[in-house]
Scaffold this motif. Structure first.
Motif, PDB file in Angstrom:
ATOM      1  N   VAL A  66      -7.349  -3.251  14.229  1.00  0.00           N
ATOM      2  CA  VAL A  66      -8.287  -2.222  14.710  1.00  0.00           C
ATOM      3  C   VAL A  66      -8.368  -2.158  16.232  1.00  0.00           C
ATOM      4  CG1 VAL A  66      -9.671  -2.392  12.623  1.00  0.00           C
ATOM      5  CG2 VAL A  66     -10.263  -3.809  14.587  1.00  0.00           C
ATOM      6  N   SER A  72      -6.968  -9.360  11.345  1.00  0.00           N
ATOM      7  CA  SER A  72      -8.056  -8.413  11.088  1.00  0.00           C
ATOM      8  C   SER A  72      -8.482  -7.704  12.368  1.00  0.00           C
ATOM      9  CB  SER A  72      -9.254  -9.138  10.472  1.00  0.00           C
ATOM     10  OG  SER A  72      -9.749 -10.132  11.359  1.00  0.00           O
ATOM     11  N   ILE A  90     -13.920  -2.255  13.009  1.00  0.00           N
ATOM     12  CA  ILE A  90     -13.557  -2.486  11.599  1.00  0.00           C
ATOM     13  C   ILE A  90     -14.187  -1.422  10.710  1.00  0.00           C
ATOM     14  CG2 ILE A  90     -13.919  -4.031   9.630  1.00  0.00           C
ATOM     15  CD1 ILE A  90     -13.484  -6.381  11.524  1.00  0.00           C
ATOM     16  N   GLU A  91     -15.450  -1.081  10.983  1.00  0.00           N
ATOM     17  CA  GLU A  91     -16.119  -0.048  10.193  1.00  0.00           C
ATOM     18  C   GLU A  91     -15.440   1.305  10.375  1.00  0.00           C
ATOM     19  OE1 GLU A  91     -18.542  -0.136   7.879  1.00  0.00           O
ATOM     20  OE2 GLU A  91     -18.229  -2.299   8.021  1.00  0.00           O
ATOM     21  N   SER A 144     -12.346   1.850  11.119  1.00  0.00           N
ATOM     22  CA  SER A 144     -11.020   1.836  10.487  1.00  0.00           C
ATOM     23  C   SER A 144     -11.084   2.082   8.984  1.00  0.00           C
ATOM     24  CB  SER A 144     -10.330   0.494  10.753  1.00  0.00           C
ATOM     25  OG  SER A 144     -10.949  -0.557  10.028  1.00  0.00           O
ATOM     26  N   LYS A 145     -12.261   1.865   8.392  1.00  0.00           N
ATOM     27  CA  LYS A 145     -12.400   2.047   6.949  1.00  0.00           C
ATOM     28  C   LYS A 145     -12.552   3.512   6.558  1.00  0.00           C
ATOM     29  CE  LYS A 145     -14.577  -2.479   6.192  1.00  0.00           C
ATOM     30  NZ  LYS A 145     -15.823  -3.184   5.776  1.00  0.00           N
ATOM     31  N   ARG A 146     -12.739   4.385   7.539  1.00  0.00           N
ATOM     32  CA  ARG A 146     -12.913   5.798   7.246  1.00  0.00           C
ATOM     33  C   ARG A 146     -11.625   6.383   6.674  1.00  0.00           C
ATOM     34  NH1 ARG A 146     -15.860   7.217  13.032  1.00  0.00           N
ATOM     35  NH2 ARG A 146     -17.787   6.041  12.631  1.00  0.00           N
ATOM     36  N   HIS A 194      -8.295   8.429   5.755  1.00  0.00           N
ATOM     37  CA  HIS A 194      -7.151   8.850   6.587  1.00  0.00           C
ATOM     38  C   HIS A 194      -6.740  10.258   6.224  1.00  0.00           C
ATOM     39  CE1 HIS A 194      -6.420   4.865   8.325  1.00  0.00           C
ATOM     40  NE2 HIS A 194      -6.848   4.408   7.174  1.00  0.00           N
ATOM     41  N   SER A 246       0.841  -1.194   0.000  1.00  0.00           N
ATOM     42  CA  SER A 246       0.000   0.000   0.000  1.00  0.00           C
ATOM     43  C   SER A 246       0.878   1.246   0.000  1.00  0.00           C
ATOM     44  CB  SER A 246      -0.904   0.013   1.237  1.00  0.00           C
ATOM     45  OG  SER A 246      -1.745  -1.113   1.268  1.00  0.00           O
ATOM     46  N   ARG A 272     -12.067  11.131  12.384  1.00  0.00           N
ATOM     47  CA  ARG A 272     -12.426   9.719  12.178  1.00  0.00           C
ATOM     48  C   ARG A 272     -12.995   9.087  13.445  1.00  0.00           C
ATOM     49  NH1 ARG A 272      -6.884   7.319  10.366  1.00  0.00           N
ATOM     50  NH2 ARG A 272      -6.204   8.942  11.837  1.00  0.00           N
TER      51      ARG A 272
END
Length: 715
Positions: A620, A616, A708-709, A711-713, A715, A290, A638
């Motif tokens: 988080v 996983s 988990i949700e 963490s998807k926001r 950055h 990444s 966030r």
């Protein structure tokens, strides 16, 4: 009519008289449009004998064709490429009708047989080359060339013997002279293929499949041409040396060399392109790097510094930075560190590809690996770490000191596959049977999760085999990875300065034996001057490290372990067991690494090895902790909806929350070890924190799915 030539009794029958009478002369006195004389009208007996001989020679040539020869001939018959058996039949018919001479017909048979033999030889060389080249890429070095000689000789002899065994010539398969010739030429082919395999470069993580195919074609064609030319020349030379009736002809040598070089280039390019494409696709599926798209975007350095100080003061009221002069000075210092963090983020991001490729080569066998992911540390994380060190008194005045201060600049995570429940059940039941314990697989699962049951008579018996079972399961999951890791340490492909085996005796990833194996590899590397002996190898683990039961490493102190390789040196090891278990139950095996890059620079890295299910969650689970300790600012949009929840949580509630996190780690780890099925429910946060204190809606933000949700926001 007088015959002027009958070649070897079967030659073309053509008199000079007929030639003169049937030809028409052009203005330049050259004969053109000369019709072929029908030999049947000249000498019927000779003609019939010629027909019979042609058919016999053609049948013999076909009888000599085995599996590969017939396959190649069939391909030529279908495509019309090259001299095929259909073409030879047509030549014989043309002779019968008087369109060509006997000499032309017999030469077509000879050419067919010669080309078929050459094609089978090229096919054998190709398979031999593929076998030995694959071996060479996997092993490398002189050992690969030596193995190539053995594998090449056996492979070519096997292919050629198979081809002769499937033809119609009795006793041809086990012809001693041919077997020797195949073995010798195959050995040469194998050695050359192993040597030229060095031109084939392994796929690079992150490269486009299309580009990899292009490079594979070019590299494969080069390697194939060199290998083909060398093996073609060697085959011809060996053939002449071992055949009594064959004389050396330079033209034949040149033709054989060129033919094999051409075939090698074609097949090498095809297989190189296909192989590189498949390898690259598989690698890209397994290895994911990444890169931060926001790198280079302007950062308000002063605002970042002020925000950090405000957050620090909120989280540390007893040591808050409040005095005006101190506040101004610290703001200036952190502003400069923020600017340096921008430059470091760009630098680390440019290094992550090469560092990842080094780790990828160490773990080339990905049989037991799900994914290998990598990313460089972000600007915010770099600044946060530098700011914390600065406030704690570290001097970070120049760029290089800041560069060295980031111990995990490049983060690489290796995710291992989980065990199948059926396999685990078999291990548990066989161990219980071996030890004469009358209990079931379900009893063992209950023992691991029910403290009350563990105090029963059955539970006490199970406690005696728990470590044996858990170690067997951990070994099954991670031994392949540990073997590759230790081999990488021994060869200097990876340098580790610290090993953290976080988790309990149940949940941690590495066993006592595996930790000892890593120390032995470190010992080997030092004794053989692969790495220096200046640093202390640090270990954080619950494992009790020992050497034949003679001593235990002192907890928290430096122990000098006698080298097993060199009696004159010792290995400095520092182990800490107390910090191996975190309040949250954080579970991971992670190592501090150092990567020496092609430009001579050294970048600090962190390699984490854990299962995919735990990974996983571990990705988080740290969010609440980072909020609680002030690492995450109240101004970070966030986490606005959970910041106040965590900040206002009482110590008792936070301790209960950590119990939830710890039990979730345990459940996920048990699923990875096959001790729980995938369908087994994970702990529910409401069982740990009273929803009258924190609402159910707020709690749902802090469980696994909620984190988990979040963490998807962006950055």
């Amino acid at each position: 009519m007088e015959n002027t030539s009958i070649l070897n009794g079967y030659g073309s029958v053509l008199s000079t008289q007929v030639k003169a009478e049937s030809a028409s002369k052009n203005s330049e006195n050259n004969y053109t449009n000369i019709p072929v004389f029908n030999s049947k009208s000249v000498n019927n007996d000779v003609f019939e004998k010629n027909i019979e001989n042609l058919n016999e020679e053609f049948q013999l040539a076909q009888d000599k064709q085995g599996f590969f020869g017939k396959l190649w001939d069939g391909f030529k018959n279908i495509t019309g490429l090259g001299l095929s058996s259909d073409d030879v039949e047509n030549k014989i018919k043309q002779y019968e009708s008087g369109k060509i001479t006997y000499d032309e017909a017999i030469k077509s048979i000879e050419s067919f047989e010669e080309k078929q033999n050459g094609a089978v030889n090229i096919i054998a060389n190709t398979f031999t080359g593929l076998a030995t080249a694959t071996l060479a890429v996997a092993t490398g070095g002189i050992g690969a060339i030596f193995a190539g000689v053995l594998i090449g000789g056996a492979t070519k002899m096997g292919i050629k013997t198979l081809d002769r065994a499937t033809n119609n010539v009795q006793g041809d398969a086990l012809d001693a002279k041919q077997l020797i010739k195949d073995a010798v030429s195959g050995a040469v082919d194998g050695a050359v293929s192993a040597a030229t395999a060095g031109l084939l470069k392994a796929p690079v993580a992150g490269q486009a499949v299309k580009e990899s195919i292009k490079q594979g074609v070019i590299q494969g064609a080069k390697a194939g041409a060199i290998s083909g030319a060398t093996t073609g020349a060697a085959d011809y030379t060996i053939d002449v040396a071992l055949e009594d009736d064959k004389e050396f002809e330079f033209d034949d040598l040149l033709i054989t060399t060129v033919q094999n070089a051409t075939a090698g280039a074609v097949f090498g390019g095809i297989f190189g392109g296909i192989g590189s494409g498949i390898s690259q696709r598989n690698l890209n599926e397994k290895v994911k790097i990444s890169h931060n798209a926001e790198l280079g975007a302007p950062v308000d350095n002063t605002a970042q510094a002020v925000d950090y100080i405000e957050n620090f003061n909120r989280s540390n009221p007893n040591s808050a930075i409040l005095e005006s002069d101190e506040l101004t000075s610290m703001t200036d210092t952190l502003t400069q560190l923020s600017k340096k963090s921008e430059q470091l983020a760009l630098r680390f991001d440019s290094q992550v590809d090469e560092a990842t490729e080094q780790i990828n080569k160490v773990f080339s066998d990905k049989t037991e690996i799900e994914f290998l992911t990598a990313r460089a540390k972000s600007q915010k994380s770099i600044f946060s770490k530098l700011a914390k060190k600065s406030i704690n008194g570290s001097s970070l005045s120049d760029m290089e000191s800041c560069y060295d201060a980031i111990g995990d600049a490049v983060g690489i995570r290796l995710q291992m596959k989980s065990l199948d429940v059926s396999y685990t059940q078999e291990v548990v039941e066989s161990t219980l049977k071996k030890n004469g314990i009358n209990a079931s697989f379900d009893d063992f699962i209950r023992y691991l999760n029910d403290d009350t049951f563990s105090q029963t008579q059955t539970g006490k018996m199970l406690s005696g085999v728990r470590d044996e079972i858990i170690d067997a399961l951990k070994t099954k999951q991670s031994q392949n990875v540990v073997d590759q890791l230790t081999q990488g340490i021994k060869t200097g492909k990876i340098k580790i300065t610290e090993l953290n085996n976080y988790g309990s005796e149940l949940t941690s990833y590495f066993t006592d034996a595996q930790i000892a194996q890593i120390i032995d590899a470190y010992d080997f590397a030092i004794a053989n001057n692969v790495i220096g002996n200046d640093d202390v190898f640090k270990i954080v683990s619950q494992n009790k490290i020992f050497d034949g039961g003679n001593y235990d490493i002192t907890d928290g102190g430096i122990t000098q372990i006698p080298s097993k390789i060199d009696d004159e040196i010792t290995i400095s090891v520092k182990q800490k067991t107390s910090s191996a278990i975190k309040d949250s139950g954080y579970t991971s095996s992670q190592m501090n690494t150092k990567h020496t890059l092609s430009d001579g620079s050294v970048v600090n890295g962190e390699l984490q090895i854990r299962g995919s299910r735990v990974n996983s969650f571990a990705d988080v689970e740290h969010i609440p902790y980072d909020i609680r300790t002030g690492k995450i600012s109240i101004n970070d949009s966030r986490y606005t909806d959970i910041y106040k929840i965590i900040e206002n949580m009482s110590d008792v509630d936070y301790a209960n929350y950590n119990r939830y996190l710890s039990d979730t780690y345990k459940a996920l780890r048990m699923k990875e070890l096959g001790l729980l099925p995938d369908s087994a429910k994970l702990p529910e946060i409401s069982e740990y924190i009273n929803d009258e204190i924190i609402s159910q809606a707020d709690l749902s933000l802090l469980d696994l799915d909620g984190l988990i949700e979040i963490s998807k926001r962006g950055h």
